[in-house]
Design a protein around this motif. Structure first.
Motif, PDB file in Angstrom:
ATOM      1  N   GLY A   1     -75.929 -37.712  34.434  1.00 58.42           N
ATOM      2  CA  GLY A   1     -76.069 -36.293  34.122  1.00 58.42           C
ATOM      3  C   GLY A   1     -75.645 -35.936  32.710  1.00 58.42           C
ATOM      4  O   GLY A   1     -74.746 -36.557  32.132  1.00 58.42           O
ATOM      5  N   GLY A   2     -76.301 -34.928  32.168  1.00 62.18           N
ATOM      6  CA  GLY A   2     -75.991 -34.469  30.817  1.00 62.18           C
ATOM      7  C   GLY A   2     -75.126 -33.213  30.830  1.00 62.18           C
ATOM      8  O   GLY A   2     -74.901 -32.579  31.854  1.00 62.18           O
ATOM      9  N   ASN A   3     -74.622 -32.843  29.658  1.00 58.47           N
ATOM     10  CA  ASN A   3     -73.810 -31.634  29.499  1.00 58.47           C
ATOM     11  C   ASN A   3     -74.045 -31.141  28.071  1.00 58.47           C
ATOM     12  O   ASN A   3     -73.323 -31.507  27.147  1.00 58.47           O
ATOM     13  N   ALA A   4     -75.098 -30.331  27.904  1.00 62.37           N
ATOM     14  CA  ALA A   4     -75.622 -30.090  26.560  1.00 62.37           C
ATOM     15  C   ALA A   4     -75.523 -28.619  26.147  1.00 62.37           C
ATOM     16  O   ALA A   4     -76.187 -27.766  26.727  1.00 62.37           O
ATOM     17  N   PRO A   5     -74.739 -28.312  25.113  1.00 65.72           N
ATOM     18  CA  PRO A   5     -74.755 -26.971  24.551  1.00 65.72           C
ATOM     19  C   PRO A   5     -75.884 -26.823  23.531  1.00 65.72           C
ATOM     20  O   PRO A   5     -76.238 -27.779  22.843  1.00 65.72           O
ATOM     21  N   PHE A   6     -76.442 -25.617  23.445  1.00 64.79           N
ATOM     22  CA  PHE A   6     -77.433 -25.292  22.409  1.00 64.79           C
ATOM     23  C   PHE A   6     -76.736 -24.328  21.455  1.00 64.79           C
ATOM     24  O   PHE A   6     -76.292 -23.259  21.868  1.00 64.79           O
ATOM     25  N   ILE A   7     -76.599 -24.711  20.194  1.00 65.65           N
ATOM     26  CA  ILE A   7     -75.777 -23.963  19.244  1.00 65.65           C
ATOM     27  C   ILE A   7     -76.646 -23.392  18.128  1.00 65.65           C
ATOM     28  O   ILE A   7     -77.422 -24.120  17.506  1.00 65.65           O
ATOM     29  N   VAL A   8     -76.521 -22.087  17.907  1.00 65.23           N
ATOM     30  CA  VAL A   8     -77.270 -21.420  16.845  1.00 65.23           C
ATOM     31  C   VAL A   8     -76.275 -20.887  15.820  1.00 65.23           C
ATOM     32  O   VAL A   8     -75.491 -19.970  16.125  1.00 65.23           O
ATOM     33  N   PHE A   9     -76.283 -21.449  14.622  1.00 59.59           N
ATOM     34  CA  PHE A   9     -75.394 -20.995  13.565  1.00 59.59           C
ATOM     35  C   PHE A   9     -76.024 -19.833  12.798  1.00 59.59           C
ATOM     36  O   PHE A   9     -77.240 -19.599  12.878  1.00 59.59           O
TER      37      PHE A   9
ATOM     38  N   ALA B   1     -85.078 -21.353  16.086  1.00 59.13           N
ATOM     39  CA  ALA B   1     -84.040 -21.526  17.104  1.00 59.13           C
ATOM     40  C   ALA B   1     -84.527 -21.055  18.470  1.00 59.13           C
ATOM     41  O   ALA B   1     -84.263 -21.700  19.493  1.00 59.13           O
ATOM     42  N   VAL B   2     -85.250 -19.952  18.499  1.00 60.17           N
ATOM     43  CA  VAL B   2     -85.804 -19.449  19.760  1.00 60.17           C
ATOM     44  C   VAL B   2     -86.806 -20.447  20.329  1.00 60.17           C
ATOM     45  O   VAL B   2     -86.788 -20.765  21.525  1.00 60.17           O
ATOM     46  N   ALA B   3     -87.686 -20.940  19.480  1.00 59.45           N
ATOM     47  CA  ALA B   3     -88.658 -21.930  19.940  1.00 59.45           C
ATOM     48  C   ALA B   3     -87.956 -23.184  20.470  1.00 59.45           C
ATOM     49  O   ALA B   3     -88.346 -23.748  21.500  1.00 59.45           O
ATOM     50  N   GLY B   4     -86.901 -23.587  19.774  1.00 59.51           N
ATOM     51  CA  GLY B   4     -86.145 -24.752  20.229  1.00 59.51           C
ATOM     52  C   GLY B   4     -85.438 -24.506  21.546  1.00 59.51           C
ATOM     53  O   GLY B   4     -85.363 -25.392  22.401  1.00 59.51           O
TER      54      GLY B   4
ATOM     55  N   TYR C   1     -74.674 -21.127  22.620  1.00 54.29           N
ATOM     56  CA  TYR C   1     -73.688 -20.492  21.755  1.00 54.29           C
ATOM     57  C   TYR C   1     -74.413 -19.970  20.508  1.00 54.29           C
ATOM     58  O   TYR C   1     -75.149 -20.711  19.858  1.00 54.29           O
ATOM     59  N   VAL C   2     -74.167 -18.700  20.178  1.00 60.61           N
ATOM     60  CA  VAL C   2     -74.814 -18.094  19.010  1.00 60.61           C
ATOM     61  C   VAL C   2     -73.749 -17.398  18.165  1.00 60.61           C
ATOM     62  O   VAL C   2     -72.948 -16.609  18.697  1.00 60.61           O
ATOM     63  N   GLN C   3     -73.729 -17.655  16.856  1.00 59.86           N
ATOM     64  CA  GLN C   3     -72.765 -16.984  15.986  1.00 59.86           C
ATOM     65  C   GLN C   3     -73.082 -15.484  15.897  1.00 59.86           C
ATOM     66  O   GLN C   3     -74.233 -15.051  16.015  1.00 59.86           O
ATOM     67  N   ASP C   4     -72.007 -14.713  15.663  1.00 63.44           N
ATOM     68  CA  ASP C   4     -72.110 -13.253  15.748  1.00 63.44           C
ATOM     69  C   ASP C   4     -73.202 -12.663  14.870  1.00 63.44           C
ATOM     70  O   ASP C   4     -73.925 -11.753  15.293  1.00 63.44           O
ATOM     71  N   ARG C   5     -73.347 -13.144  13.655  1.00 63.26           N
ATOM     72  CA  ARG C   5     -74.246 -12.501  12.697  1.00 63.26           C
ATOM     73  C   ARG C   5     -75.708 -12.547  13.124  1.00 63.26           C
ATOM     74  O   ARG C   5     -76.485 -11.667  12.760  1.00 63.26           O
TER      75      ARG C   5
ATOM     76  N   GLU D   1     -77.630 -10.729  17.887  1.00 63.40           N
ATOM     77  CA  GLU D   1     -78.541  -9.687  18.354  1.00 63.40           C
ATOM     78  C   GLU D   1     -80.002 -10.070  18.098  1.00 63.40           C
ATOM     79  O   GLU D   1     -80.873  -9.904  18.965  1.00 63.40           O
ATOM     80  N   ALA D   2     -80.272 -10.590  16.917  1.00 65.60           N
ATOM     81  CA  ALA D   2     -81.649 -10.972  16.580  1.00 65.60           C
ATOM     82  C   ALA D   2     -82.130 -12.103  17.477  1.00 65.60           C
ATOM     83  O   ALA D   2     -83.271 -12.090  17.974  1.00 65.60           O
ATOM     84  N   PHE D   3     -81.260 -13.066  17.708  1.00 69.65           N
ATOM     85  CA  PHE D   3     -81.641 -14.205  18.560  1.00 69.65           C
ATOM     86  C   PHE D   3     -81.885 -13.741  19.990  1.00 69.65           C
ATOM     87  O   PHE D   3     -82.900 -14.109  20.608  1.00 69.65           O
ATOM     88  N   ALA D   4     -80.969 -12.927  20.528  1.00 74.65           N
ATOM     89  CA  ALA D   4     -81.100 -12.480  21.912  1.00 74.65           C
ATOM     90  C   ALA D   4     -82.370 -11.654  22.109  1.00 74.65           C
ATOM     91  O   ALA D   4     -83.082 -11.812  23.112  1.00 74.65           O
ATOM     92  N   GLU D   5     -82.672 -10.802  21.142  1.00 74.30           N
ATOM     93  CA  GLU D   5     -83.873  -9.965  21.252  1.00 74.30           C
ATOM     94  C   GLU D   5     -85.142 -10.810  21.234  1.00 74.30           C
ATOM     95  O   GLU D   5     -86.043 -10.634  22.057  1.00 74.30           O
ATOM     96  N   LYS D   6     -85.212 -11.733  20.301  1.00 76.18           N
ATOM     97  CA  LYS D   6     -86.412 -12.574  20.200  1.00 76.18           C
ATOM     98  C   LYS D   6     -86.528 -13.530  21.382  1.00 76.18           C
ATOM     99  O   LYS D   6     -87.643 -13.830  21.844  1.00 76.18           O
TER     100      LYS D   6
END
Length: 342
Positions: free
Chosen positions: A257-265, A273-276, A296-300, A303-308
Motif C-alpha cells: 500500500g501507498g501513502n501519497a500526499p499531493f503538495i501544491v506550493f 496542479a489541478v490537472a495533476g 496540501y496547498v500553500q495559503d497564497r 483559493e485559486a486551486f480549490a476553485e479550479k
C-alpha cells in the motif's frame, strides 16, 4: 455490448493443463460493480487444486527452462500479439468485472501487453558475467538461471496489467507461474490464460486458480517447490505472506500500500496542479496504490486551486463504464463504499 470472441469469457480455472469448469453451488459469483448484474461464475478451488497446480508447474518448468531464450521469446511475442488483437474484448471483460470506463480498460490492456512484449525481447539478453577473482588461480563466473516455480497473487484494481507485469519476466526467464487473481476480477486473468494457451504456452506453465485466498495462499507459501512469491496488495497481507514464507526461505517481491500526499506550493502553475491532481487522485476512481491520499496547498494559492479543482471535478461524469462519456466508474464493491463513507 457483446464480445466478438465469447470463448475469452470462460467460466473455469486452469489447473496445470486442465480447465476446471464452475459448478453452481460450489462457485464464486462475479458481479458487475456498476449494475450488480452477474458476469459469471468461477470455481471455488482450494488446497488440493493448488498443490496439483504447483506439482505440474514443477514438471513443466524444467522443460520450459531448457528451451532457448529465442523459443520462449517467440511464444511470448505471440501472446502479446493475441492480447492486442483482442484488445476490445479484453477491455470489455475488464470493465464488466472491475467497472473502470471502457477507454481506460482498453488502455490497461495495451499497457499490460507492453510488459509481455518488452520481456519477450529481454529474454534474449539474459547474460551472465565473469568477475575478476581474488587470487591468481581463481575465476568467478556468474550464471543467471530461472528460480523455478513462482506464485503470484494479484489485485482487482488492475486485473490485466498486474498479471502481465509479473508473468512477463517470470516466463521469459524460464520460470513457471501459478496465479491467484482477485476474486472480484478473475475473468481478466482467465482470458489471459486462454490466449496464452493459443500462443503456445505449454500445459502447466501458467495456471490460474480461483477460490479461497487463505487456502490457496497458505499452500503457496508453505510449498518448498514454490521458490518465489510475488504479491501486489495491502501491507498487512504482505507482512503475513512474508511471515508464512520464512520457513521455506522464499524470495518475495512485494508491492504494498501507498501513502501519497499531493503538495501544491505557492509558486506552482495552478492549472497544471489541478490537472495533476485529477490524475493523481481520480485515476481508476481513486482505486490505485499510488493515488493521492491527501492534498496540501500553500495559503497564497489555496483559493485559486480549490476553485479550479471544483470546476474540473464538476465536469467528471460518474456512471457505468460501458456508457459513453463516463470518466469515473463505480467503486469495486460495498466494502469499498463503506471505507469511503467512514
Amino acid at each position: 455490448m457483446k464480445l466478438r470472441d465469447p470463448s475469452l469469457l470462460r467460466q473455469a480455472a486452469l489447473v496445470g493443463g486442465e480447465w476446471i469448469e464452475a459448478r453452481p453451488g460450489a462457485a464464486i459469483e462475479v458481479r458487475n460493480p456498476a449494475t450488480g448484474d452477474l458476469v459469471g461464475l468461477v470455481p471455488r478451488l482450494g488446497a488440493a487444486e493448488t498443490t496439483r497446480a504447483i506439482a505440474e508447474a514443477e514438471v513443466a518448468q524444467k522443460a520450459w527452462a531448457a528451451r532457448t531464450a529465442g523459443e520462449r521469446a517467440s511464444i511470448l511475442r505471440k501472446w502479446f500479439g493475441l492480447m492486442m488483437e483482442n484488445q476490445d474484448d479484453l477491455g470489455l471483460i475488464l470493465t464488466l468485472e472491475q467497472g473502470k470506463p471502457l477507454a481506460e480498460a482498453k488502455g490497461e490492456i495495451a499497457y499490460g501487453a507492453s510488459f509481455i512484449e518488452w520481456f519477450a525481447e529481454e529474454a534474449r539478453r539474459v547474460r551472465g558475467d565473469v568477475i575478476p577473482g581474488h587470487g591468481r588461480d581463481k575465476r568467478i563466473v556468474v550464471l543467471k538461471q530461472p528460480i523455478g516455480v513462482v506464485a503470484a497473487i494479484t489485485p482487482w484494481n488492475f486485473p490485466n496489467a498486474m498479471i502481465a507485469r509479473k508473468a512477463g519476466p517470470a516466463l521469459a526467464a524460464g520460470c513457471a507461474m501459478v496465479l491467484k487473481p482477485a476474486s472480484q476480477t478473475p475473468f481478466s486473468a482467465i482470458a489471459l490464460a486462454v490466449l496464452g494457451a493459443r500462443a503456445g504456452l505449454p500445459a502447466g506453465i501458467f495456471s490460474v486458480l480461483t477460490g479461497s485466498a487463505s487456502e490457496i495462499g497458505a499452500v503457496m507459501t508453505a510449498s518448498p517447490i514454490v521458490r518465489k512469491i510475488t504479491f501486489t496488495g495491502s501491507t498487512e497481507v504482505g507482512a503475513m505472506l512474508m511471515q508464512q514464507s520464512a520457513p521455506t526461505i522464499k524470495k518475495l517481491g512485494l508491492e504494498l500500500g501507498g501513502n501519497a500526499p499531493f503538495i501544491v506550493f505557492d509558486d506552482a502553475d495552478v492549472d497544471a496542479a489541478v490537472a495533476g491532481a485529477l490524475v493523481a487522485k481520480f485515476r481508476n476512481n481513486g482505486q490505485t496504490c499510488v493515488c493521492a491520499n491527501r492534498i496540501y496547498v500553500q495559503d497564497r494559492v489555496y483559493e485559486a486551486f480549490a476553485e479550479k479543482l471544483a470546476v474540473a471535478l464538476s465536469g467528471l461524469r460518474t456512471g457505468n463504464g460501458q456508457d459513453d462519456g463516463v470518466a469515473l466508474g463505480p467503486l469495486i464493491d460495498a466494502k469499498a463504499v463503506d471505507k469511503v463513507e467512514q
